[in-house]
Write a protein that holds these residues in place. Structure first.
Motif, PDB file in Angstrom:
ATOM      1  N   SER A   1      -9.681   5.695  44.752  1.00 23.26           N
ATOM      2  CA  SER A   1     -10.046   4.409  45.350  1.00 23.26           C
ATOM      3  C   SER A   1      -9.786   3.288  44.352  1.00 23.26           C
ATOM      4  N   LEU A   2      -9.708   2.077  44.860  1.00 25.21           N
ATOM      5  CA  LEU A   2      -9.430   0.918  44.005  1.00 25.21           C
ATOM      6  C   LEU A   2     -10.515   0.700  42.965  1.00 25.21           C
TER       7      LEU A   2
ATOM      8  N   ILE B   1      -1.862  -3.080  51.556  1.00 23.47           N
ATOM      9  CA  ILE B   1      -3.103  -2.304  51.673  1.00 23.47           C
ATOM     10  C   ILE B   1      -3.574  -2.158  53.129  1.00 23.47           C
TER      11      ILE B   1
ATOM     12  N   PHE C   1      -7.682   3.551  51.295  1.00 23.45           N
ATOM     13  CA  PHE C   1      -8.680   2.635  50.753  1.00 23.45           C
ATOM     14  C   PHE C   1      -9.808   2.467  51.772  1.00 23.45           C
TER      15      PHE C   1
ATOM     16  N   ASP D   1     -14.929  -0.250  49.466  1.00 32.08           N
ATOM     17  CA  ASP D   1     -14.228  -0.048  48.192  1.00 32.08           C
ATOM     18  C   ASP D   1     -13.515  -1.325  47.765  1.00 32.08           C
TER      19      ASP D   1
END
Length: 484
Positions: free
Chosen positions: A23-24, A48, A97, A101
């Motif tokens: 995840s970011l 994204i 994503f 997050d």
């Protein structure tokens, strides 16, 4: 408006650089602290949003795309083709994503002084978007006759049993994985404005893809055969949409990818920044007089221009310019007013342009020459003089021959501090003299420190005042002088 820096990331590929990161918000914050320390203000996460995987087989294996995959990734496999991030199904986060997050990631960035930029694609959606079922009236329709005559630009939606236009740039074939939004339809304009208002809650600004396509005249001329001229809106979409967003968040940033000399018009519609592709092209062509002429534009226009030599649409700078000319071009864009855009991999000297449809990139050797130069130029230009100082062009005066025409020179000043930039943008040794203002009271000599090399030069004040500073540079090399 200070002169700032933007770092673009091809998110779906870039995140794979971090083993075990899913995840970011799990990406080590040190990565972004390093960018902040190098003078960056914005992080642009390109790609994204949720796309339509069912279109990959149909639209992502055309001969030209396969050729680009072969060129950029020799051992590519079908699973590496993940579709264009600019054929958006809906403005929800890609499955890799998630909204929470992303918000956590934004909070991390904001805490260290960075702002988050996301994509907004106004012109079209994925041809398989769920919005076609839910809001068919906002898309540009054709008819069976048009479809028979142009089956590349138009398609039939089987479930709706209606013909729609693919999104397109009027100078190129249509994007067959997309469906065109109808900007002569008020419901469509309201819908897209509401999309922007939703994105606003997730980030600090948007980079608007092909932002000139929804302009009334551009849209009308692109789709001349389908539109009723009497339905042409009185106001521009951007005039309304940007006003609505900035009414809630006046600091929200709008960046326009725009071409065709429409940059000034887009700035008048309240875009904070507009692409400066003309400068990129002149740097590539080596058109020195054109570069000089371009940089005589009004300063406020320049400060709202996005300066770049590569991004996800462009060939890599080292391949396009050659290594040393790319560094000279980087010195140009890094030391003039405006928003400076750099692309992930640029600092390492990557040579291979990755098609946006691929989710994997090839392994390339880092260029020590390129990486060290960028490290130096970023360190120099993070100084407040390049952000808040006053910039002006200077004339390169003929010295012993006519090579002065190869020289680009300008100056930054802030209070008593000065930076003098001289760039030989040619493949020949070149010489010139430069007249510039500095505090010469009571001084016989001055010391110029080249911040690129740390070399010191002592020069006679009277000679500079009477004749100008003499400078000689090898091909595609530069001086960034500080007077000490």
């Amino acid at each position: 408006m200070p002169n700032q820096k933007l770092f673009e990331i091809n998110t779906r590929v870039w995140i794979k650089k971090f083993p075990g990161v899913c995840s970011l918000s799990e990406v080590p914050i040190d990565y972004f602290i390093n960018l902040k320390e190098r003078g960056f203000d914005y992080i642009w996460l390109m790609g994204i949003w949720k796309t339509s995987s069912e279109l990959i087989e149909k639209c992502c294996y055309t001969p030209d795309l396969i050729m680009s995959y072969d060129k950029s990734l020799k051992d590519w496999k079908k699973e590496d083709v993940i579709g264009s991030p600019y054929a958006i199904d809906e403005y929800k986060l890609d499955e890799r994503f998630g909204k929470e997050d992303l918000l956590a990631f934004k909070k991390q960035l904001n805490k260290i002084g960075l702002k988050l930029i996301l994509d907004f694609v106004p012109n079209h959606f994925s041809a398989a978007t769920k919005y076609l079922i839910e809001y068919p009236e906002i898309f540009l329709q054709g008819d069976e006759n048009i479809l028979r005559n142009n089956s590349f630009t138009f398609f039939k939606h089987e479930q709706l049993d209606k013909v729609y236009a693919h999104g397109r740039d009027p100078f190129f074939p249509a994007w067959t994985d997309t469906v065109q939004v109808n900007y002569f339809n008020e419901e469509a304009r309201t819908f897209m404005t509401n999309i922007l208002l939703g994105i606003m809650k997730l980030c600090d600004g948007v980079r608007c893809d092909m932002a000139m396509l929804p302009l009334n005249n551009v849209f009308h001329n692109t789709w001349l055969g389908l539109l009723n001229k009497d339905n042409k809106p009185e106001k521009e979409f951007w005039e309304i949409a940007i006003k609505e967003v900035k009414k809630i968040n006046p600091h929200f940033v709008f960046i326009a990818e725009t071409y065709w000399d429409l940059e000034w018009e887009m700035q008048q519609l309240n875009f904070d920044f507009t692409y400066d592709k003309r400068l990129t092209d002149r740097l590539e062509e080596g058109h020195i007089e054109g570069i000089k002429s371009h940089l005589t534009a009004e300063i406020n226009f320049q400060m709202r221009s996005v300066r770049f030599i590569e991004n996800h649409d462009e060939q890599r700078a080292v391949s396009k310019f050659g290594k040393f000319r790319s560094l000279a071009a980087a010195t140009v864009i890094s030391t003039i007013p405006g928003l400076k855009l750099y692309y992930d991999g640029q600092f390492e000297g990557r040579k291979i342009k990755l098609p946006v449809q691929l989710g994997k990139e090839s392994i390339e050797k880092i260029s020590g020459t390129v990486s060290r130069y960028y490290e130096r130029i970023l360190d120099i230009t993070k100084h407040e003089i390049f952000r808040d100082g006053n910039w002006s062009m200077l004339n390169a005066i003929q010295a012993v021959d006519d090579t002065s025409e190869n020289m680009l020179c300008w100056i930054w000043s802030l209070k008593d501090d000065i930076r003098l930039i001289v760039i030989n943008y040619s493949n020949a040794n070149s010489r010139c003299r430069i007249m510039f203002n500095f505090n010469a009271i009571g001084k016989r000599t001055i010391i110029l420190k080249d911040l690129l090399t740390n070399e010191l030069y002592e020069r006679n004040v009277k000679e500079i005042v009477d004749l100008g500073l003499y400078v000689e540079l090898k091909p595609y090399t530069s001086h960034i002088f500080q007077l000490i």
